[in-house]
Enzyme design. Sequence first.
Site, mmCIF file in Angstrom:
data_model
loop_
_atom_site.group_PDB
_atom_site.id
_atom_site.type_symbol
_atom_site.label_atom_id
_atom_site.label_comp_id
_atom_site.label_asym_id
_atom_site.label_seq_id
_atom_site.Cartn_x
_atom_site.Cartn_y
_atom_site.Cartn_z
ATOM 1 N N GLN A 1 40.872 50.715 46.405
ATOM 2 C CA GLN A 1 41.882 51.611 45.782
ATOM 3 C C GLN A 1 42.749 50.808 44.798
ATOM 4 O OE1 GLN A 1 41.562 52.057 49.582
ATOM 5 N NE2 GLN A 1 39.832 53.131 48.746
ATOM 6 N N GLY B 1 34.446 53.027 46.150
ATOM 7 C CA GLY B 1 33.127 52.983 45.520
ATOM 8 C C GLY B 1 33.178 51.847 44.527
ATOM 9 N N HIS B 2 32.550 50.727 44.859
ATOM 10 C CA HIS B 2 32.611 49.542 44.008
ATOM 11 C C HIS B 2 31.231 49.323 43.389
ATOM 12 C CE1 HIS B 2 36.278 47.937 46.486
ATOM 13 N NE2 HIS B 2 36.507 49.079 45.871
ATOM 14 N N ASP C 1 39.375 52.194 40.900
ATOM 15 C CA ASP C 1 38.244 52.198 39.967
ATOM 16 C C ASP C 1 38.481 51.331 38.727
ATOM 17 O OD1 ASP C 1 36.998 53.980 41.694
ATOM 18 O OD2 ASP C 1 37.851 55.718 40.666
ATOM 19 N N LYS D 1 37.015 46.530 40.231
ATOM 20 C CA LYS D 1 37.202 45.456 41.216
ATOM 21 C C LYS D 1 35.851 44.912 41.705
ATOM 22 C CE LYS D 1 39.506 48.363 43.771
ATOM 23 N NZ LYS D 1 39.607 49.518 42.844
HETATM 24 P P1 GDP Z 1 36.083 49.700 41.464
HETATM 25 O O1 GDP Z 1 36.215 50.805 42.434
HETATM 26 O O2 GDP Z 1 37.401 49.118 41.074
HETATM 27 O O3 GDP Z 1 35.109 48.648 41.897
HETATM 28 O O4 GDP Z 1 35.474 50.353 40.139
HETATM 29 P P2 GDP Z 1 34.263 51.437 40.072
HETATM 30 O O5 GDP Z 1 32.985 50.742 40.335
HETATM 31 O O6 GDP Z 1 34.595 52.633 40.863
HETATM 32 O O7 GDP Z 1 34.404 51.897 38.561
HETATM 33 C C1 GDP Z 1 34.299 51.006 37.502
HETATM 34 C C2 GDP Z 1 33.119 51.425 36.608
HETATM 35 O O8 GDP Z 1 33.206 50.718 35.374
HETATM 36 C C3 GDP Z 1 31.766 51.053 37.186
HETATM 37 O O9 GDP Z 1 30.837 52.013 36.776
HETATM 38 C C4 GDP Z 1 31.446 49.706 36.549
HETATM 39 O O10 GDP Z 1 30.053 49.470 36.416
HETATM 40 C C5 GDP Z 1 32.067 49.881 35.195
HETATM 41 N N1 GDP Z 1 32.599 48.660 34.584
HETATM 42 C C6 GDP Z 1 33.266 47.623 35.157
HETATM 43 N N2 GDP Z 1 33.709 46.759 34.215
HETATM 44 C C7 GDP Z 1 33.302 47.262 33.018
HETATM 45 C C8 GDP Z 1 33.485 46.846 31.665
HETATM 46 O O11 GDP Z 1 34.122 45.858 31.342
HETATM 47 N N3 GDP Z 1 32.953 47.666 30.689
HETATM 48 C C9 GDP Z 1 32.274 48.802 30.982
HETATM 49 N N4 GDP Z 1 31.801 49.521 29.978
HETATM 50 N N5 GDP Z 1 32.080 49.216 32.247
HETATM 51 C C10 GDP Z 1 32.601 48.465 33.249
HETATM 52 P P1 IMO Z 2 38.115 52.309 44.792
HETATM 53 O O1 IMO Z 2 38.164 51.214 45.835
HETATM 54 C C1 IMO Z 2 39.886 55.902 43.112
HETATM 55 C C2 IMO Z 2 41.947 58.574 45.903
HETATM 56 C C3 IMO Z 2 41.354 59.935 46.131
HETATM 57 C C4 IMO Z 2 42.607 60.740 46.444
HETATM 58 C C5 IMO Z 2 43.455 59.744 47.236
HETATM 59 C C6 IMO Z 2 43.351 59.892 48.748
HETATM 60 O O2 IMO Z 2 36.734 52.650 44.384
HETATM 61 O O3 IMO Z 2 39.020 51.979 43.671
HETATM 62 P P2 IMO Z 2 41.457 59.287 50.521
HETATM 63 O O4 IMO Z 2 40.024 59.713 50.591
HETATM 64 O O5 IMO Z 2 41.654 57.816 50.417
HETATM 65 O O6 IMO Z 2 42.314 59.897 51.584
HETATM 66 O O7 IMO Z 2 41.990 59.939 49.133
HETATM 67 O O8 IMO Z 2 43.003 58.446 46.852
HETATM 68 N N1 IMO Z 2 41.027 57.435 46.140
HETATM 69 C C7 IMO Z 2 40.463 56.705 45.160
HETATM 70 N N2 IMO Z 2 40.536 56.832 43.823
HETATM 71 N N3 IMO Z 2 39.201 54.869 43.650
HETATM 72 C C8 IMO Z 2 39.160 54.704 44.992
HETATM 73 O O9 IMO Z 2 38.627 53.616 45.578
HETATM 74 C C9 IMO Z 2 39.777 55.672 45.813
HETATM 75 N N4 IMO Z 2 39.904 55.828 47.150
HETATM 76 C C10 IMO Z 2 40.681 56.905 47.335
HETATM 77 O O10 IMO Z 2 40.692 60.421 44.993
HETATM 78 O O11 IMO Z 2 43.288 61.030 45.244
HETATM 79 MG MG MG Z 3 35.687 52.788 42.666
#
Ligand code: GDP
Ligand code: IMO
Ligand code: MG
Length: 431
Positions: free
Chosen positions: A225, A40-41, A13, A16
Amino acid sequence: MENRVIIGGQWGDEGKGKIVDALSRDVDWVLRYQGGANAGHTIHIGKEKHVLHLVPSGILHEGVRCLLGGGMVIDPWSLRDEILALEQKGHEVRGRMHISATAALLMPYHMRLDELRESRLKRKSIGTTGRGIGPAYLDKIQRTGLRMGDLLLPAENLERKAIEKILSANEVLSEFYDAEPVPARVLAEELVVLSQFMSPMVVNPYAVLRGVREGTESALFEGAQGTMLDIDHGTYPYVTSSNSTIGGAMTGTGLGPRSLGEINGIFKAYCTRVGNGPFPSELLGEQGDALREAGGEYGATTGRARRCGWFDLVAGRYAVDVNGMTGVIITKLDVLDNLPTIQVATAYELDGQQTTTYPVLSEAVPRCRPVYSEFAGWNKPTTECRKLVDLPAAARKYLEFLEKELDTLIVGVSVGRDREQMIWTETGVTT
Ligand code: GDP
Ligand code: IMO
Ligand code: MG
């Protein structure tokens, strides 16, 4: 365009999805190489918000081709729904989407097994996303799983093969977990119907990536991840079941090291983690709550509150080294805009000794107490900054410190969730 690998530097998270979207306008290919719908991207483009789980984050640029690599575990039910939802929003997907025939096929019983195993673990549960990831990789590794290429079989053969797999999963469900079996024939028939939707996209990755291998087509590799959730290098057993680190980019696509190009680690300006497991710089109480609210730190897949803490340089340097990162991108700097002070973990205290070496053993990490350095906050918005010189002096000082301590150039800084809210700094942040 030079090739580039995007890897999570922390516990996932890191943003990416946003970075892959921001960088993929001019690439030929975006390649997802591991994981499944546990990812979840999130991508914001103006008022539109997309949360992608299986579909690569390059899909929102017209003409970019996307591949779901062989290192993934793919739930075809979820994939179909995700593709149809994007198409309903007006994005053409199926003509550009390629699915490696070698990717593992994740079945509904994998999800059921994930859930049952977690509840059996009770207090020691991993806190998975419940998407069936561990059981699907288990089937792959023990050589009993279905693959996406099976969807190309004649309907009768696919149905027969699926029933065989479902019946053996049912044995585990009933004998080991005393749980209800899943309906074999219904599921197998559904899979046959799904195969008609999927099969035009299922490809031989070796053949379609020839241009990337030969250097005539460019590729952005999208990790899911993060390094600390990697099956080998993360906080085992509190990890996911795939290699989210650099090796996964190769085994998960079938491309060799010369195709990788730049290796960029994505790090938040602080840290978060979802699920269980050690997190040395975690902030419990009000400070953690304040970061969670400021950063909107709720899981994109499960909606769970993310645990929040300060940037951890011990784990950060480890991530840089384990992946051989050539540059890092810091995201969510704006989330720190209103904090009076900011801390960074620069070392751990472990059994009375100070160390800056990440102690890999899962027994040791929970005993680590972070040693912090403190920085003054800047108390000004950074969301409109587009160049380094636009940033408040205190924010630059913070970034310069991270760059020096990570010993890697910061090549980008994200100051908001929108595609345009980026500062690109090819030569780093230190002047
Ligand atoms: P990922 O799994 O690495 O793609 O990240 P996620 O989407 O799960 O979580 C990142 C969250 O931060 C999302 O809600 C994005 O919209 C938000 N986000 C990404 N970059 C920035 C930033 O520079 N500032 C803020 N405030 N939010 C951001
Ligand atoms: P992105 O790509 C954050 C965590 C879960 C749990 C562990 C194992 O959005 O960064 P799993 O379902 O993979 O067997 O769970 O890994 N986890 C993540 N945490 N971002 C993710 O993906 C994750 N995918 C799995 O919360 O601790
Ligand atoms: Mg994510």
